[in-house]
Design a protein around this motif. Structure first.
Motif, PDB file in Angstrom:
ATOM      1  N   HIS A 201      30.006  48.178  51.810  1.00 22.48           N
ATOM      2  CA  HIS A 201      30.326  46.769  52.036  1.00 22.48           C
ATOM      3  C   HIS A 201      31.192  46.646  53.285  1.00 22.48           C
ATOM      4  CE1 HIS A 201      33.945  47.910  49.641  1.00 22.48           C
ATOM      5  NE2 HIS A 201      34.555  47.013  50.383  1.00 22.48           N
ATOM      6  N   ALA A 203      34.252  46.084  55.223  1.00 23.45           N
ATOM      7  CA  ALA A 203      35.659  46.074  54.804  1.00 23.45           C
ATOM      8  C   ALA A 203      36.307  44.731  55.120  1.00 23.45           C
ATOM      9  CB  ALA A 203      36.417  47.194  55.506  1.00 23.45           C
ATOM     10  N   THR A 206      34.498  40.803  51.923  1.00 23.22           N
ATOM     11  CA  THR A 206      34.062  40.325  50.617  1.00 23.22           C
ATOM     12  C   THR A 206      35.285  39.721  49.944  1.00 23.22           C
ATOM     13  OG1 THR A 206      34.563  42.423  49.599  1.00 23.22           O
ATOM     14  CG2 THR A 206      32.322  42.147  50.390  1.00 23.22           C
ATOM     15  N   GLU A 208      38.151  39.257  47.103  1.00 18.04           N
ATOM     16  CA  GLU A 208      38.904  40.258  46.336  1.00 18.04           C
ATOM     17  C   GLU A 208      38.174  40.599  45.035  1.00 18.04           C
ATOM     18  OE1 GLU A 208      42.970  40.317  46.145  1.00 18.04           O
ATOM     19  OE2 GLU A 208      42.947  41.579  44.354  1.00 18.04           O
ATOM     20  N   GLN A 210      34.938  40.254  44.348  1.00 15.27           N
ATOM     21  CA  GLN A 210      33.710  41.013  44.631  1.00 15.27           C
ATOM     22  C   GLN A 210      34.051  42.480  44.882  1.00 15.27           C
ATOM     23  OE1 GLN A 210      32.180  38.583  47.866  1.00 15.27           O
ATOM     24  NE2 GLN A 210      30.450  37.980  46.617  1.00 15.27           N
ATOM     25  N   ARG A 211      35.112  42.707  45.665  1.00 16.81           N
ATOM     26  CA  ARG A 211      35.489  44.091  45.943  1.00 16.81           C
ATOM     27  C   ARG A 211      35.904  44.797  44.645  1.00 16.81           C
ATOM     28  NH1 ARG A 211      40.203  43.597  48.397  1.00 16.81           N
ATOM     29  NH2 ARG A 211      41.328  44.453  46.619  1.00 16.81           N
ATOM     30  N   ARG A 212      36.756  44.150  43.872  1.00 21.57           N
ATOM     31  CA  ARG A 212      37.233  44.783  42.642  1.00 21.57           C
ATOM     32  C   ARG A 212      36.101  45.087  41.664  1.00 21.57           C
ATOM     33  NH1 ARG A 212      42.124  45.509  41.016  1.00 21.57           N
ATOM     34  NH2 ARG A 212      43.805  45.083  42.473  1.00 21.57           N
ATOM     35  N   THR A 215      34.879  48.349  42.947  1.00 22.13           N
ATOM     36  CA  THR A 215      35.783  49.496  43.038  1.00 22.13           C
ATOM     37  C   THR A 215      36.429  49.859  41.701  1.00 22.13           C
ATOM     38  OG1 THR A 215      37.584  48.032  43.683  1.00 22.13           O
ATOM     39  CG2 THR A 215      36.334  49.059  45.462  1.00 22.13           C
ATOM     40  N   ALA A 224      31.783  53.220  45.799  1.00 23.72           N
ATOM     41  CA  ALA A 224      31.960  52.101  46.726  1.00 23.72           C
ATOM     42  C   ALA A 224      32.473  52.619  48.057  1.00 23.72           C
ATOM     43  CB  ALA A 224      32.952  51.103  46.138  1.00 23.72           C
ATOM     44  N   ALA A 226      33.949  51.164  51.800  1.00 25.67           N
ATOM     45  CA  ALA A 226      34.359  50.050  52.668  1.00 25.67           C
ATOM     46  C   ALA A 226      34.089  50.475  54.107  1.00 25.67           C
ATOM     47  CB  ALA A 226      35.842  49.762  52.471  1.00 25.67           C
ATOM     48  N   GLU A 478      41.619  50.726  41.637  1.00 27.27           N
ATOM     49  CA  GLU A 478      40.430  50.705  42.477  1.00 27.27           C
ATOM     50  C   GLU A 478      40.072  52.113  42.964  1.00 27.27           C
ATOM     51  OE1 GLU A 478      39.744  47.332  45.158  1.00 27.27           O
ATOM     52  OE2 GLU A 478      41.860  46.866  44.854  1.00 27.27           O
ATOM     53  N   CYS A 480      37.657  53.615  46.045  1.00 30.41           N
ATOM     54  CA  CYS A 480      36.835  53.198  47.175  1.00 30.41           C
ATOM     55  C   CYS A 480      37.082  54.147  48.345  1.00 30.41           C
ATOM     56  CB  CYS A 480      37.226  51.771  47.570  1.00 30.41           C
ATOM     57  SG  CYS A 480      36.263  51.097  48.918  1.00 30.41           S
TER      58      CYS A 480
END
Ligand SMILES: *Cc1c(COP(=O)(O)O)cnc(C)c1O
Length: 500
Positions: A201, A203, A206, A208, A210-212, A215, A224, A226, A478, A480
């Motif tokens: 994705h 970095a 996205t 927060e 979506q990232r979480r 991750t 995942a 970044a 997380e 990542c």
């Protein structure tokens, strides 16, 4: 059913079966697979009217709509779960069967679809909610990651596992995501025996949440990444890995991003589902689709080609409006990607557009390849007047900027006390703008509003309560890996992630 690449010349054309197309993703010549012919809609049992699904008129009504997953439950007979009923999963199996061919029986497909959709928060899988007279929302976000990509990926991951099991193989899925594909793919693959997955994705681009969602997944076979770059950079890296024949074979690379035909096939289903519920008499329906990679609206196009009574398909864009400009001018002109409130639509080069271009080139792969080559080289390419006319016969398009998107979110909340997410709002706003008198319009709701609490709060002054699974992701640690925009670094990581 056989599939051909969008870049293959008619004389020297490989014709592949569904299972090979499923595992291959992208064709060796860089093209996308398309079915050689489009099947007709099968005979289907009579549709249930939507009124039996919604015990009370939903709009303008209650606090319940602050939390879409807590709408009144559909009665058993409308859900299709009761024995012998023809519900969403059964419809999905029937519609996908001609695309799947001999790879799976209808019974196997039905079992797979039931298993895929039984975890959805709503028994009807994709509920319809009335927004205004003749304007409905089709909620596609009741899956495990609260975005529409779950609908296809939950089925497609099961198809992969089934096929790999049969062949005694494993596969490494690599995907690029601008937000929702990643978590939906990872969620679908997590814990599956025969699959590993690496998702890139951009970095910091996205949300927060979506990232979480990517991750914090607790499964050893999901990874995942970044990437220091844009979504298009992520997509280019994925394409580069597929283009490296040796790497691709070694890793047994597979794709589940929207270039995979199986995803398009699975997305055809909800167009038919919605039209049958709202317009069982065959009244044509217009669908308005918040669009990024063009995979969702392309599925609508195939539903139409199969014979579904679709009036128009409206392509809704945010400020990254290459598609609305294409419809206006007949010219595809790339601009730089602008970050917006609807990140899953922050795309300039919509990969699935290639399938439509192939159609506009009368299935001439060489002409399609030439068109794309010119676009890559000059960042612009002009359609012929007849191609422009044909694309406008099927599609309309409009854009909404962030301020207009927030205004739609605010107004929908003020009028019907319902939260909608920014992607859905782009669709709703464009639908309102493009709508003709008397037209029956379904706007596709592609994400749960609780996935975008900042935007919702900005528009309405308050944030929706997150469903439990989302609240949970905010708590967990997380995991990542940050990587530069460099193909050898990404390849090395993929190698290290593959289980033997
Ligand atoms: C992926 C996505 C879109 C865009 O769909 P495409 O098939 O890429 O056009 C729109 N909204 C949301 C919430 C998405 O996740």
């Amino acid at each position: 059913m056989r599939y051909v690449s969008t870049r293959s010349a008619p004389q020297r054309r490989q014709r592949l079966a569904f299972d090979d197309v499923l595992l291959a993703g992208l064709a060796p010549d860089g093209g996308l697979y398309v079915p050689e012919r489009v099947p007709e809609l099968p005979e289907l049992p009579a549709a249930l009217p939507v009124s039996s699904e919604l015990p009370e008129a939903p709009h303008g009504q209650s606090e319940a709509l602050f939390e879409p997953s807590e709408l009144p439950a559909a009665p058993q007979d409308a859900s299709g779960r009761a024995a012998g009923m023809f519900g969403y999963a059964e419809l999905a199996a029937r519609l996908m069967a001609p695309y799947v061919g001999e790879a799976l029986t209808v019974d196997e497909l039905t079992a797979m679809a039931r298993d895929a959709y039984c975890g959805f928060a709503r028994p009807e899988v994709c509920p319809l909610v009335e927004l205004a007279e003749d304007h409905w929302l089709l909620e596609l976000f009741h899956g495990p990651t609260f975005a529409f990509k779950d609908i296809a990926l939950q089925v497609v991951a099961r198809m992969f596992d089934h096929e790999l099991q049969r062949r005694g193989e494993r596969a490494m899925i690599v995907a690029a995501t601008s937000g929702d594909t990643g978590s939906a793919a990872m969620e679908a693959v997590a814990g599956r025996d025969r699959l590993d997955i690496v998702v890139l994705h951009p970095a910091g681009r996205t949300s927060e949440i979506q990232r979480r969602q990517m991750t914090t997944l607790d499964a050893a076979n999901v990874h995942a990444v970044a990437l220091d770059g844009t979504f298009d950079d992520c997509q280019d890296l994925v394409k580069a890995m597929f283009a490296d024949e040796a790497f691709r074979r070694d890793m047994r690379l597979a794709a589940v991003n929207s270039i995979n035909w199986a995803r398009v096939a699975a997305q055809i289903v909800y167009y038919v589902w919605a039209a049958r519920r709202l317009a069982a008499d065959g009244r044509p329906v217009t669908f308005c689709v918040p669009t990024g990679n063009f995979g969702n609206v392309l599925a609508g196009h195939y539903a139409q080609r199969m014979g579904l009574a679709i009036d128009r398909l409206i392509v809704a864009s945010n400020s990254n409006d290459i598609l609305s400009r294409l419809l206006e001018t007949g010219e595809l002109v790339a601009h730089d990607v602008k970050p917006t409130l609807s990140p899953s639509m922050d795309i300039q080069i919509s990969s699935n557009l290639e399938r439509l271009l192939f159609e506009l080139c009368d299935s001439d792969g060489a002409a399609t390849a030439a068109l794309l080559q010119q676009f890559r080289a000059c960042r612009r390419v002009k359609l012929s007047p007849s191609q422009h006319r044909r694309i406008r016969e099927r599609f309309a398009g409009e854009r909404l900027d962030d301020a207009e998107t927030l205004e739609v979110m605010r107004r929908v909340h003020a009028e019907s006390r319902m939260f909608i997410d920014p992607h859905t709002a782009v669709g709703v706003g464009v639908a309102e703008r493009c709508r003709r008198p008397g037209e029956l319009v379904v706007s596709l709701a592609t994400a749960h509003p609780a996935k975008f609490p900042e935007a919702v709060a900005l528009a309405t002054g308050r944030a929706p309560d997150p469903p439990a699974a989302l609240a949970d992701a905010a708590e967990r640690p997380e995991r990542c890996t940050s990587l530069p925009n460099d193909v050898s670094a990404v390849k090395a990581f993929v190698r290290s992630a593959r289980r033997s």
